[in-house]
Write a protein that holds these residues in place. Sequence first.
Motif, PDB file in Angstrom:
ATOM      1  N   MET A   1       0.854  -1.171   0.000  1.00 27.23           N
ATOM      2  CA  MET A   1       0.000   0.000   0.000  1.00 27.23           C
ATOM      3  C   MET A   1       0.905   1.242   0.000  1.00 27.23           C
ATOM      4  O   MET A   1       1.832   1.336   0.783  1.00 27.23           O
ATOM      5  N   SER A   2       0.627   2.181  -0.884  1.00 21.01           N
ATOM      6  CA  SER A   2       1.432   3.400  -0.937  1.00 21.01           C
ATOM      7  C   SER A   2       1.044   4.308   0.226  1.00 21.01           C
ATOM      8  O   SER A   2      -0.022   4.173   0.830  1.00 21.01           O
ATOM      9  N   HIS A   3       1.939   5.235   0.518  1.00 21.56           N
ATOM     10  CA  HIS A   3       1.682   6.178   1.614  1.00 21.56           C
ATOM     11  C   HIS A   3       0.423   7.003   1.347  1.00 21.56           C
ATOM     12  O   HIS A   3      -0.270   7.397   2.275  1.00 21.56           O
ATOM     13  N   LYS A   4       0.111   7.230   0.086  1.00 24.23           N
ATOM     14  CA  LYS A   4      -1.070   8.017  -0.274  1.00 24.23           C
ATOM     15  C   LYS A   4      -2.357   7.311   0.134  1.00 24.23           C
ATOM     16  O   LYS A   4      -3.356   7.960   0.394  1.00 24.23           O
ATOM     17  N   GLU A   5      -2.333   5.979   0.166  1.00 24.23           N
ATOM     18  CA  GLU A   5      -3.527   5.206   0.472  1.00 24.23           C
ATOM     19  C   GLU A   5      -3.680   4.899   1.961  1.00 24.23           C
ATOM     20  O   GLU A   5      -4.699   4.392   2.383  1.00 24.23           O
ATOM     21  N   GLN A   6      -2.665   5.211   2.750  1.00 22.73           N
ATOM     22  CA  GLN A   6      -2.718   4.897   4.178  1.00 22.73           C
ATOM     23  C   GLN A   6      -3.509   5.966   4.942  1.00 22.73           C
ATOM     24  O   GLN A   6      -3.465   7.147   4.607  1.00 22.73           O
ATOM     25  N   THR A   7      -4.174   5.521   5.992  1.00 25.01           N
ATOM     26  CA  THR A   7      -4.816   6.474   6.890  1.00 25.01           C
ATOM     27  C   THR A   7      -3.735   7.094   7.774  1.00 25.01           C
ATOM     28  O   THR A   7      -2.616   6.576   7.878  1.00 25.01           O
ATOM     29  N   ASN A   8      -4.048   8.182   8.429  1.00 27.60           N
ATOM     30  CA  ASN A   8      -3.098   8.806   9.354  1.00 27.60           C
ATOM     31  C   ASN A   8      -2.703   7.837  10.460  1.00 27.60           C
ATOM     32  O   ASN A   8      -1.552   7.811  10.886  1.00 27.60           O
ATOM     33  N   GLU A   9      -3.658   7.039  10.905  1.00 26.27           N
ATOM     34  CA  GLU A   9      -3.385   6.052  11.956  1.00 26.27           C
ATOM     35  C   GLU A   9      -2.388   4.989  11.479  1.00 26.27           C
ATOM     36  O   GLU A   9      -1.475   4.605  12.205  1.00 26.27           O
ATOM     37  N   GLU A  10      -2.547   4.534  10.234  1.00 20.59           N
ATOM     38  CA  GLU A  10      -1.623   3.552   9.665  1.00 20.59           C
ATOM     39  C   GLU A  10      -0.233   4.150   9.467  1.00 20.59           C
ATOM     40  O   GLU A  10       0.778   3.488   9.716  1.00 20.59           O
ATOM     41  N   ARG A  11      -0.179   5.402   9.028  1.00 21.93           N
ATOM     42  CA  ARG A  11       1.100   6.089   8.854  1.00 21.93           C
ATOM     43  C   ARG A  11       1.803   6.220  10.203  1.00 21.93           C
ATOM     44  O   ARG A  11       3.013   6.013  10.303  1.00 21.93           O
ATOM     45  N   TYR A  12       1.051   6.563  11.248  1.00 25.02           N
ATOM     46  CA  TYR A  12       1.635   6.688  12.576  1.00 25.02           C
ATOM     47  C   TYR A  12       2.161   5.338  13.063  1.00 25.02           C
ATOM     48  O   TYR A  12       3.278   5.242  13.568  1.00 25.02           O
ATOM     49  N   ARG A  13       1.361   4.276  12.890  1.00 20.30           N
ATOM     50  CA  ARG A  13       1.775   2.934  13.316  1.00 20.30           C
ATOM     51  C   ARG A  13       3.051   2.514  12.588  1.00 20.30           C
ATOM     52  O   ARG A  13       4.002   2.036  13.206  1.00 20.30           O
ATOM     53  N   GLN A  14       3.096   2.714  11.280  1.00 21.85           N
ATOM     54  CA  GLN A  14       4.283   2.352  10.510  1.00 21.85           C
ATOM     55  C   GLN A  14       5.483   3.198  10.940  1.00 21.85           C
ATOM     56  O   GLN A  14       6.594   2.690  11.079  1.00 21.85           O
ATOM     57  N   GLY A  15       5.254   4.477  11.175  1.00 18.35           N
ATOM     58  CA  GLY A  15       6.331   5.347  11.639  1.00 18.35           C
ATOM     59  C   GLY A  15       6.865   4.925  12.990  1.00 18.35           C
ATOM     60  O   GLY A  15       8.071   4.910  13.228  1.00 18.35           O
ATOM     61  N   ARG A  16       5.971   4.541  13.886  1.00 13.15           N
ATOM     62  CA  ARG A  16       6.399   4.095  15.222  1.00 13.15           C
ATOM     63  C   ARG A  16       7.198   2.803  15.129  1.00 13.15           C
ATOM     64  O   ARG A  16       8.198   2.638  15.817  1.00 13.15           O
ATOM     65  N   GLU A  17       6.766   1.875  14.258  1.00 13.87           N
ATOM     66  CA  GLU A  17       7.509   0.628  14.068  1.00 13.87           C
ATOM     67  C   GLU A  17       8.913   0.906  13.538  1.00 13.87           C
ATOM     68  O   GLU A  17       9.888   0.301  13.987  1.00 13.87           O
ATOM     69  N   THR A  18       9.020   1.810  12.592  1.00 16.53           N
ATOM     70  CA  THR A  18      10.328   2.166  12.033  1.00 16.53           C
ATOM     71  C   THR A  18      11.188   2.835  13.097  1.00 16.53           C
ATOM     72  O   THR A  18      12.378   2.527  13.229  1.00 16.53           O
ATOM     73  N   LEU A  19      10.602   3.723  13.852  1.00 14.07           N
ATOM     74  CA  LEU A  19      11.316   4.414  14.929  1.00 14.07           C
ATOM     75  C   LEU A  19      11.868   3.419  15.946  1.00 14.07           C
ATOM     76  O   LEU A  19      13.024   3.512  16.362  1.00 14.07           O
ATOM     77  N   VAL A  20      11.066   2.440  16.318  1.00 12.94           N
ATOM     78  CA  VAL A  20      11.515   1.418  17.278  1.00 12.94           C
ATOM     79  C   VAL A  20      12.668   0.598  16.688  1.00 12.94           C
ATOM     80  O   VAL A  20      13.620   0.274  17.394  1.00 12.94           O
ATOM     81  N   LYS A  21      12.610   0.291  15.380  1.00  9.99           N
ATOM     82  CA  LYS A  21      13.727  -0.410  14.735  1.00  9.99           C
ATOM     83  C   LYS A  21      15.015   0.399  14.852  1.00  9.99           C
ATOM     84  O   LYS A  21      16.093  -0.153  14.990  1.00  9.99           O
ATOM     85  N   MET A  22      14.880   1.709  14.761  1.00  6.87           N
ATOM     86  CA  MET A  22      16.046   2.586  14.746  1.00  6.87           C
ATOM     87  C   MET A  22      16.614   2.848  16.137  1.00  6.87           C
ATOM     88  O   MET A  22      17.830   2.873  16.306  1.00  6.87           O
ATOM     89  N   VAL A  23      15.748   3.081  17.109  1.00  3.09           N
ATOM     90  CA  VAL A  23      16.229   3.501  18.431  1.00  3.09           C
ATOM     91  C   VAL A  23      15.717   2.655  19.580  1.00  3.09           C
ATOM     92  O   VAL A  23      16.043   2.920  20.735  1.00  3.09           O
ATOM     93  N   GLY A  24      14.908   1.648  19.305  1.00  2.00           N
ATOM     94  CA  GLY A  24      14.358   0.807  20.363  1.00  2.00           C
ATOM     95  C   GLY A  24      13.264   1.523  21.125  1.00  2.00           C
ATOM     96  O   GLY A  24      13.067   2.724  20.990  1.00  2.00           O
ATOM     97  N   GLU A  25      12.541   0.763  21.929  1.00  2.00           N
ATOM     98  CA  GLU A  25      11.448   1.346  22.732  1.00  2.00           C
ATOM     99  C   GLU A  25      11.964   2.459  23.634  1.00  2.00           C
ATOM    100  O   GLU A  25      11.339   3.495  23.765  1.00  2.00           O
ATOM    101  N   GLU A  26      13.111   2.214  24.256  1.00  2.00           N
ATOM    102  CA  GLU A  26      13.677   3.205  25.168  1.00  2.00           C
ATOM    103  C   GLU A  26      14.017   4.508  24.441  1.00  2.00           C
ATOM    104  O   GLU A  26      13.855   5.593  24.972  1.00  2.00           O
ATOM    105  N   GLY A  27      14.461   4.391  23.200  1.00  2.00           N
ATOM    106  CA  GLY A  27      14.847   5.552  22.425  1.00  2.00           C
ATOM    107  C   GLY A  27      13.695   6.411  21.959  1.00  2.00           C
ATOM    108  O   GLY A  27      13.892   7.537  21.499  1.00  2.00           O
ATOM    109  N   THR A  28      12.482   5.897  22.077  1.00  2.00           N
ATOM    110  CA  THR A  28      11.323   6.672  21.636  1.00  2.00           C
ATOM    111  C   THR A  28      10.893   7.718  22.665  1.00  2.00           C
ATOM    112  O   THR A  28       9.998   8.507  22.391  1.00  2.00           O
TER     113      THR A  28
END
Length: 135
Positions: A1-28
């Motif tokens: 699914m392209s970013h254009k088709e995602q809801t704001n909630e889906e974009r936030y969830r995907q962003g949070r998952e990526t953020l956790v990959k980068m810095v871990g839960e503690e880093g958020t």
Amino acid sequence: MSHKEQTNEERYRQGRETLVKMVGEEGTRTIEGIRTFFPDFGDMLVSFGFGDLYSRKRLDLRQREIITLTSLITQGATDQLGFHVHAALNVGLEPEDILEIVMHCAGYAGFPKACGALNVVMAVFQERSIELKLD
């Protein structure tokens, strides 16, 4: 699914998952602090920054952190640099790679910005007990 088709909630969830990959839960915590103070800005930061930009497939997280470090150093934006030095280490950059980025930026952005960046890098390395393997 392209970013254009995602809801704001889906974009936030995907962003949070990526953020956790980068810095871990503690880093958020930094982002959560922003979100607590100014929820709309925190949501935009996660949804756009990490959901729309960092989650794209063409470049991997390591490549994206090289770009981000370079951009922050050349802008003299040291207040966000520590967060991204941690993220760069977490996604596969070696400490020596980060030092080379700082040195390379000195030639394009000047020594004052590179020295400011080096101070941040030194603090992160010290915090993480990193010993360098310099040639």
